[in-house]
Design a protein around this motif. Structure first.
Motif, PDB file in Angstrom:
ATOM      1  N   LEU A   1      64.722  25.718 -63.079  1.00 41.12           N
ATOM      2  CA  LEU A   1      65.893  24.865 -63.466  1.00 41.12           C
ATOM      3  C   LEU A   1      65.648  24.609 -65.008  1.00 41.12           C
ATOM      4  O   LEU A   1      64.438  24.217 -65.485  1.00 41.12           O
ATOM      5  N   PHE A   2      66.445  25.036 -65.944  1.00 40.96           N
ATOM      6  CA  PHE A   2      66.448  24.529 -67.376  1.00 40.96           C
ATOM      7  C   PHE A   2      67.545  23.720 -67.600  1.00 40.96           C
ATOM      8  O   PHE A   2      68.540  23.901 -67.462  1.00 40.96           O
ATOM      9  N   ASN A   3      67.030  22.545 -67.437  1.00 39.54           N
ATOM     10  CA  ASN A   3      67.722  21.421 -67.748  1.00 39.54           C
ATOM     11  C   ASN A   3      67.319  20.044 -68.756  1.00 39.54           C
ATOM     12  O   ASN A   3      66.214  19.593 -68.344  1.00 39.54           O
ATOM     13  N   ASP A   4      67.966  19.748 -69.660  1.00 37.69           N
ATOM     14  CA  ASP A   4      67.369  18.771 -70.644  1.00 37.69           C
ATOM     15  C   ASP A   4      67.230  17.350 -70.098  1.00 37.69           C
ATOM     16  O   ASP A   4      66.223  16.736 -70.327  1.00 37.69           O
ATOM     17  N   ALA A   5      68.001  16.896 -69.104  1.00 39.39           N
ATOM     18  CA  ALA A   5      67.788  15.684 -68.485  1.00 39.39           C
ATOM     19  C   ALA A   5      66.671  15.865 -67.565  1.00 39.39           C
ATOM     20  O   ALA A   5      65.950  14.856 -67.516  1.00 39.39           O
ATOM     21  N   LEU A   6      66.312  16.846 -66.790  1.00 32.98           N
ATOM     22  CA  LEU A   6      65.245  16.993 -66.216  1.00 32.98           C
ATOM     23  C   LEU A   6      63.914  17.129 -67.046  1.00 32.98           C
ATOM     24  O   LEU A   6      62.967  16.280 -66.683  1.00 32.98           O
ATOM     25  N   TRP A   7      63.895  17.937 -68.085  1.00 30.38           N
ATOM     26  CA  TRP A   7      62.860  17.755 -69.102  1.00 30.38           C
ATOM     27  C   TRP A   7      62.522  16.353 -69.604  1.00 30.38           C
ATOM     28  O   TRP A   7      61.389  16.280 -69.959  1.00 30.38           O
ATOM     29  N   ALA A   8      63.240  15.547 -69.774  1.00 34.51           N
ATOM     30  CA  ALA A   8      63.208  14.225 -70.239  1.00 34.51           C
ATOM     31  C   ALA A   8      62.325  13.415 -69.417  1.00 34.51           C
ATOM     32  O   ALA A   8      61.978  12.276 -69.633  1.00 34.51           O
ATOM     33  N   ARG A   9      62.325  13.607 -68.187  1.00 35.24           N
ATOM     34  CA  ARG A   9      61.558  12.765 -67.154  1.00 35.24           C
ATOM     35  C   ARG A   9      60.365  13.141 -66.704  1.00 35.24           C
ATOM     36  O   ARG A   9      59.782  14.280 -67.153  1.00 35.24           O
ATOM     37  N   PRO A  10      59.466  12.464 -66.167  1.00 35.13           N
ATOM     38  CA  PRO A  10      58.017  12.458 -65.763  1.00 35.13           C
ATOM     39  C   PRO A  10      58.027  13.963 -64.849  1.00 35.13           C
ATOM     40  O   PRO A  10      58.957  14.054 -63.783  1.00 35.13           O
ATOM     41  N   GLY A  11      57.200  14.684 -65.227  1.00 34.15           N
ATOM     42  CA  GLY A  11      56.985  16.058 -64.302  1.00 34.15           C
ATOM     43  C   GLY A  11      56.840  15.817 -62.979  1.00 34.15           C
ATOM     44  O   GLY A  11      57.534  16.657 -62.041  1.00 34.15           O
ATOM     45  N   ALA A  12      56.145  14.860 -62.638  1.00 35.24           N
ATOM     46  CA  ALA A  12      55.982  14.415 -61.176  1.00 35.24           C
ATOM     47  C   ALA A  12      56.904  14.144 -60.218  1.00 35.24           C
ATOM     48  O   ALA A  12      57.372  14.283 -59.085  1.00 35.24           O
ATOM     49  N   GLU A  13      57.761  13.428 -60.936  1.00 37.76           N
ATOM     50  CA  GLU A  13      59.154  12.661 -60.475  1.00 37.76           C
ATOM     51  C   GLU A  13      59.978  13.956 -60.114  1.00 37.76           C
ATOM     52  O   GLU A  13      60.775  14.255 -59.211  1.00 37.76           O
ATOM     53  N   VAL A  14      60.135  14.779 -61.329  1.00 41.96           N
ATOM     54  CA  VAL A  14      60.862  15.933 -60.939  1.00 41.96           C
ATOM     55  C   VAL A  14      60.576  17.014 -60.050  1.00 41.96           C
ATOM     56  O   VAL A  14      61.546  17.518 -59.259  1.00 41.96           O
ATOM     57  N   PHE A  15      59.312  17.213 -60.034  1.00 44.26           N
ATOM     58  CA  PHE A  15      58.602  18.136 -58.683  1.00 44.26           C
ATOM     59  C   PHE A  15      59.172  17.496 -57.298  1.00 44.26           C
ATOM     60  O   PHE A  15      59.578  18.282 -56.466  1.00 44.26           O
ATOM     61  N   GLU A  16      59.015  16.297 -57.106  1.00 41.89           N
ATOM     62  CA  GLU A  16      59.254  15.687 -55.856  1.00 41.89           C
ATOM     63  C   GLU A  16      60.901  15.685 -55.429  1.00 41.89           C
ATOM     64  O   GLU A  16      61.161  16.089 -54.448  1.00 41.89           O
ATOM     65  N   GLU A  17      61.384  15.538 -56.701  1.00 40.50           N
ATOM     66  CA  GLU A  17      62.954  15.566 -56.247  1.00 40.50           C
ATOM     67  C   GLU A  17      63.472  16.862 -56.242  1.00 40.50           C
ATOM     68  O   GLU A  17      64.272  17.187 -55.032  1.00 40.50           O
ATOM     69  N   THR A  18      62.791  17.852 -56.838  1.00 43.88           N
ATOM     70  CA  THR A  18      63.070  19.515 -56.416  1.00 43.88           C
ATOM     71  C   THR A  18      62.926  19.710 -55.293  1.00 43.88           C
ATOM     72  O   THR A  18      63.592  20.356 -54.476  1.00 43.88           O
ATOM     73  N   ARG A  19      61.486  19.331 -54.560  1.00 41.46           N
ATOM     74  CA  ARG A  19      61.270  19.790 -53.400  1.00 41.46           C
ATOM     75  C   ARG A  19      62.072  19.109 -52.354  1.00 41.46           C
ATOM     76  O   ARG A  19      62.531  19.569 -51.415  1.00 41.46           O
ATOM     77  N   ALA A  20      62.375  17.856 -52.618  1.00 46.26           N
ATOM     78  CA  ALA A  20      63.332  17.164 -51.736  1.00 46.26           C
ATOM     79  C   ALA A  20      64.794  17.869 -51.424  1.00 46.26           C
ATOM     80  O   ALA A  20      65.269  17.820 -50.575  1.00 46.26           O
ATOM     81  N   ALA A  21      65.357  18.236 -52.732  1.00 46.59           N
ATOM     82  CA  ALA A  21      66.481  19.017 -52.850  1.00 46.59           C
ATOM     83  C   ALA A  21      66.423  20.440 -52.067  1.00 46.59           C
ATOM     84  O   ALA A  21      67.654  20.785 -51.452  1.00 46.59           O
ATOM     85  N   PHE A  22      65.543  21.292 -52.260  1.00 45.94           N
ATOM     86  CA  PHE A  22      65.135  22.141 -51.690  1.00 45.94           C
ATOM     87  C   PHE A  22      65.287  22.116 -50.212  1.00 45.94           C
ATOM     88  O   PHE A  22      65.988  22.952 -49.236  1.00 45.94           O
ATOM     89  N   ARG A  23      64.625  21.249 -49.653  1.00 47.29           N
ATOM     90  CA  ARG A  23      64.393  20.763 -48.335  1.00 47.29           C
ATOM     91  C   ARG A  23      65.744  20.403 -47.603  1.00 47.29           C
ATOM     92  O   ARG A  23      66.310  20.941 -46.636  1.00 47.29           O
ATOM     93  N   ARG A  24      66.481  19.654 -48.355  1.00 46.36           N
ATOM     94  CA  ARG A  24      68.001  19.383 -48.101  1.00 46.36           C
ATOM     95  C   ARG A  24      69.028  20.366 -47.944  1.00 46.36           C
ATOM     96  O   ARG A  24      69.634  20.508 -46.993  1.00 46.36           O
TER      97      ARG A  24
END
Length: 275
Positions: free
Chosen positions: A249-272
């Protein structure tokens, strides 16, 4: 007794660009804790050092699913070829099975036709070089809005035509939902890629509406857009492909957030989305 079927989450790979400014070491450690693969980018690898990066993933037991990126073949200079050879060498050291290629746009003094010819010529030289090092060049078609400045290859069909002169273990294609979802021939293209043994990488991202002002960095989190991502997963799986499923994902809003938070969100979205 047959082996238990792998769940989609078992195949999850986190492309480092999804959290672009997250320290590479921290990203690898997060993947190690969760049994995830990782897609690496050349710039962070070079910043840490190639040998140090290779040691990092090896010691962590993390599978490198791809290295981004090579390509930009429409640069007519010899330097472009040499830079791609360097990228192939880096992929081999990292244990990355694929080097993702973005072909490049149209030179100032050229046309889209001459640009595509330049891609053909570059592949003719680079494919054997990659094959000798156990790396597959993965041609990534990009959405046609990027044809002028980034990538003159816009469909799986075009990518497969470029790959056709070369053995499948040397040149394959990337199935990236963000870039190919619009193509009415996409399902036929995926079937052809599978039949030819050329699905080298499978990447997910969503298409959000309206697009952000910066379309290059407007990829949506999985489930936030209009792409039927589950259908893509089922279609690709039905071809027999059981490799990693990488989220990029290339996304400015994601890039502005802590990486660990983005990682967990992405795994959760993937699972869902793929459950």
């Amino acid at each position: 007794m047959s082996a238990p079927e792998r769940s989609p989450l078992d195949r999850f790979s986190f492309n480092h660009a999804t959290a672009k400014f997250w320290d590479q070491r921290e990203a690898v450690e997060a993947c190690a804790r969760t049994g995830s693969g990782i897609g690496l980018w050349r710039e962070p690898v070079q910043e840490m050092g190639l040998e140090a990066s290779a040691k990092l993933v090896k010691d962590a037991g993390v599978t490198v699913t791809s290295l981004c990126r090579g390509g930009f073949f429409t640069d007519p200079t010899r330097a472009a070829i040499e830079e791609n050879k360097k990228a192939i060498d880096e992929a081999a050291v990292l244990g990355a099975p694929t080097l993702v290629l973005v072909s490049g746009g149209i030179p100032e003094d050229g046309t889209i036709d001459t640009a595509r010819e330049g891609v053909e010529e570059a592949l003719a030289e680079l494919a054997p070089y990659a094959g000798e090092r156990g790396v597959t060049l993965a041609i990534e078609p990009l959405h046609p809005m990027f044809a002028s400045d980034r990538c003159v290859v816009a469909t799986i069909g075009e990518a497969l035509d470029l790959a056709a002169p070369h053995p499948a273990e040397q040149v394959g294609v990337v199935v990236d939902t963000y870039h190919i979802w619009w193509d009415p021939q996409v399902w036929q293209g995926i079937a052809r890629a599978a039949a030819e043994g050329r699905i080298a990488s499978f990447q997910l991202a969503d298409w959000i509406t309206p697009l952000p002002a910066g379309v290059l960095t407007g990829r949506g989190q999985l489930g936030d857009g209009c792409i039927d991502l589950k259908r893509y997963q089922e279609t690709v799986d039905a071809t027999g492909f059981d490799g990693p499923i990488e989220v990029e994902l290339f996304n400015d809003a994601l890039w502005a957030r802590p990486g660990a938070e983005v990682f967990e969100e992405t795994r959760a979205a993937f699972r869902r989305v793929l459950a």
